[in-house]
Write an enzyme that holds these catalytic residues in place. Structure first.
Site, PDB file in Angstrom:
ATOM      1  N   GLY A  41       0.745  -1.475   0.167  1.00  0.00           N
ATOM      2  CA  GLY A  41      -0.566  -0.142   0.278  1.00  0.00           C
ATOM      3  C   GLY A  41       0.872   1.149   0.097  1.00  0.00           C
ATOM      4  O   GLY A  41       0.523   2.199  -0.412  1.00  0.00           O
ATOM      5  N   CYS A  72      -5.624  -9.184  -3.967  1.00  0.00           N
ATOM      6  CA  CYS A  72      -5.074  -8.273  -3.269  1.00  0.00           C
ATOM      7  C   CYS A  72      -5.162  -7.073  -4.100  1.00  0.00           C
ATOM      8  O   CYS A  72      -4.973  -6.776  -5.304  1.00  0.00           O
ATOM      9  CB  CYS A  72      -3.461  -8.147  -3.380  1.00  0.00           C
ATOM     10  SG  CYS A  72      -2.570  -6.724  -2.892  1.00  0.00           S
ATOM     11  N   ASN A  73      -6.109  -6.027  -3.666  1.00  0.00           N
ATOM     12  CA  ASN A  73      -6.366  -4.766  -4.299  1.00  0.00           C
ATOM     13  C   ASN A  73      -5.260  -4.110  -4.896  1.00  0.00           C
ATOM     14  O   ASN A  73      -5.674  -3.301  -6.222  1.00  0.00           O
ATOM     15  CB  ASN A  73      -7.233  -3.619  -3.103  1.00  0.00           C
ATOM     16  CG  ASN A  73      -9.114  -4.661  -3.108  1.00  0.00           C
ATOM     17  OD1 ASN A  73      -9.803  -4.091  -3.954  1.00  0.00           O
ATOM     18  ND2 ASN A  73      -9.166  -5.408  -1.550  1.00  0.00           N
ATOM     19  N   THR A  74      -4.932  -3.593  -3.657  1.00  0.00           N
ATOM     20  CA  THR A  74      -3.336  -2.703  -4.262  1.00  0.00           C
ATOM     21  C   THR A  74      -3.043  -3.297  -5.214  1.00  0.00           C
ATOM     22  O   THR A  74      -2.298  -2.595  -6.280  1.00  0.00           O
ATOM     23  CB  THR A  74      -2.938  -3.115  -2.987  1.00  0.00           C
ATOM     24  OG1 THR A  74      -3.191  -2.425  -2.150  1.00  0.00           O
ATOM     25  CG2 THR A  74      -1.218  -1.348  -3.693  1.00  0.00           C
ATOM     26  N   CYS A 183      -9.461  -3.007   0.772  1.00  0.00           N
ATOM     27  CA  CYS A 183      -8.284  -4.430   0.818  1.00  0.00           C
ATOM     28  C   CYS A 183      -8.444  -5.606   1.932  1.00  0.00           C
ATOM     29  O   CYS A 183      -9.363  -6.067   2.361  1.00  0.00           O
ATOM     30  CB  CYS A 183      -7.592  -3.541   2.034  1.00  0.00           C
ATOM     31  SG  CYS A 183      -5.855  -4.438   2.567  1.00  0.00           S
TER      32      CYS A 183
HETATM   33  N1  DGL Z   1      -4.462  -7.120   0.547  1.00  0.00           N
HETATM   34  C1  DGL Z   1      -3.299  -6.408  -0.346  1.00  0.00           C
HETATM   35  C2  DGL Z   1      -5.205  -5.564  -0.516  1.00  0.00           C
HETATM   36  O1  DGL Z   1      -5.703  -6.351  -0.758  1.00  0.00           O
HETATM   37  C3  DGL Z   1      -2.716  -5.409   0.542  1.00  0.00           C
HETATM   38  C4  DGL Z   1      -1.859  -4.871   1.940  1.00  0.00           C
HETATM   39  C5  DGL Z   1       0.128  -4.409   1.605  1.00  0.00           C
HETATM   40  O2  DGL Z   1      -0.512  -3.072   1.611  1.00  0.00           O
HETATM   41  O3  DGL Z   1       0.464  -5.098   1.386  1.00  0.00           O
HETATM   42  O4  DGL Z   1      -4.934  -4.415  -0.912  1.00  0.00           O
END
Ligand code: DGL
Length: 263
Positions: A41, A72-74, A183
């Site tokens: 992030g 993972c959204n990011t 997230c």
């Molecule tokens: N799980 C990740 C997401 O969905 C991000 C976590 C991170 O910042 O590493 O964005």
């Protein structure tokens, strides 16, 4: 036989893995957690685009999976196009649940809680333009919550004061009644988030939607039948001497947990 790679920077993808497991209990899953580069992030698009396509290619070659789920959204909002271009298998990404939130809010005001990287991306801005143009949307980014979710799954207490501090700005507008968990780490903190928020807030994540998409992609893979040949495997990239965290992966159904760079 179908075999899926589930990929995230850490434990967040377990929330997606669990939904996929519910929908496709026999699908073989291999999980990869990029612990060395977390948090995603706070990384730039350039950093993520430089790292992820090659890393995903290597993981998919090594594991010989039939499909990859970028849980993972990011990573999805930054580099899905580049990851897809690097792989010759179907790739499923996470789309923040802006559309469902826009349909479900009663007050017309909702929040998107993601990482700082996700909430500033055009991808999210375009989702809001396309599906929530007539709504008021609060965007809130947090990397602290990612660390708190990691703490929880490693058996450490969740710092509720820190969590409340991250969540409070969402409700500076009292009419926000719905929050998109953009997230995949954040659904792990659902109880703690609910405890720190006004009552009756609706929390929406993308886990079930990804599971539905996975079901249809598995159906499309020629000759594939979800059947597990071996216990599911979790590959933890980075120093992983934390027994409680490894146990968390076992509790989510990963019968083998392997540290790729044991510390
Ligand atoms: N799980 C990740 C997401 O969905 C991000 C976590 C991170 O910042 O590493 O964005």
């Amino acid at each position: 036989m179908a075999h899926a790679l589930i990929f995230d920077s850490g434990v967040g993808g377990l929330t997606v893995s669990a939904e996929i497991r519910k929908a496709l209990p026999e699908l073989q899953q291999t999980y990869a957690a990029d612990d060395v580069f977390r948090p995603y992030g706070d990384k730039t698009d350039i950093q993520l685009k430089a790292r992820l396509p090659e890393l995903l290619w290597t993981l998919c070659e090594a594991t010989q999976v039939d499909l990859a789920v970028i849980a993972c959204n990011t990573a999805s909002t930054a580099a899905l196009t580049e990851i897809r271009a690097a792989l010759d298998i179907p790739v499923i990404g996470v789309v923040p649940a802006v559309k469902p939130a826009s349909l479900k809010t009663r007050s017309g005001q909702f929040a998107v809680l993601g990482t700082p990287g996700t909430i500033r991306r055009d991808y999210v801005e375009n989702l809001i333009k396309d599906f929530a143009n007539d709504k008021e949307v609060v965007l809130q980014g947090s990397t602290r919550l990612v660390a708190l979710a990691e703490d929880k799954l490693a058996g450490r207490p969740v710092d509720m004061a820190a969590l409340s501090h991250e969540v409070a700005p969402l409700f500076s507008n009292v009419d926000v009644d719905t929050v998109v968990l953009a997230c995949t780490h954040f659904p792990l903190l659902k109880d703690e988030l609910a405890a720190a928020a006004p009552p009756d807030v609706l929390w929406i994540d993308s886990g079930e939607a990804i599971a539905r998409r996975t079901v249809s992609v598995v159906k499309e893979i020629e000759g594939s039948r979800p059947t597990r040949d071996e216990p599911d495997l979790a590959l933890l990239m980075g120093p992983n001497d934390d027994a409680a965290r490894r146990d968390a992966f076992s509790n989510y159904g990963f019968g083998r947990v392997v540290g790729l760079m044991p510390g």
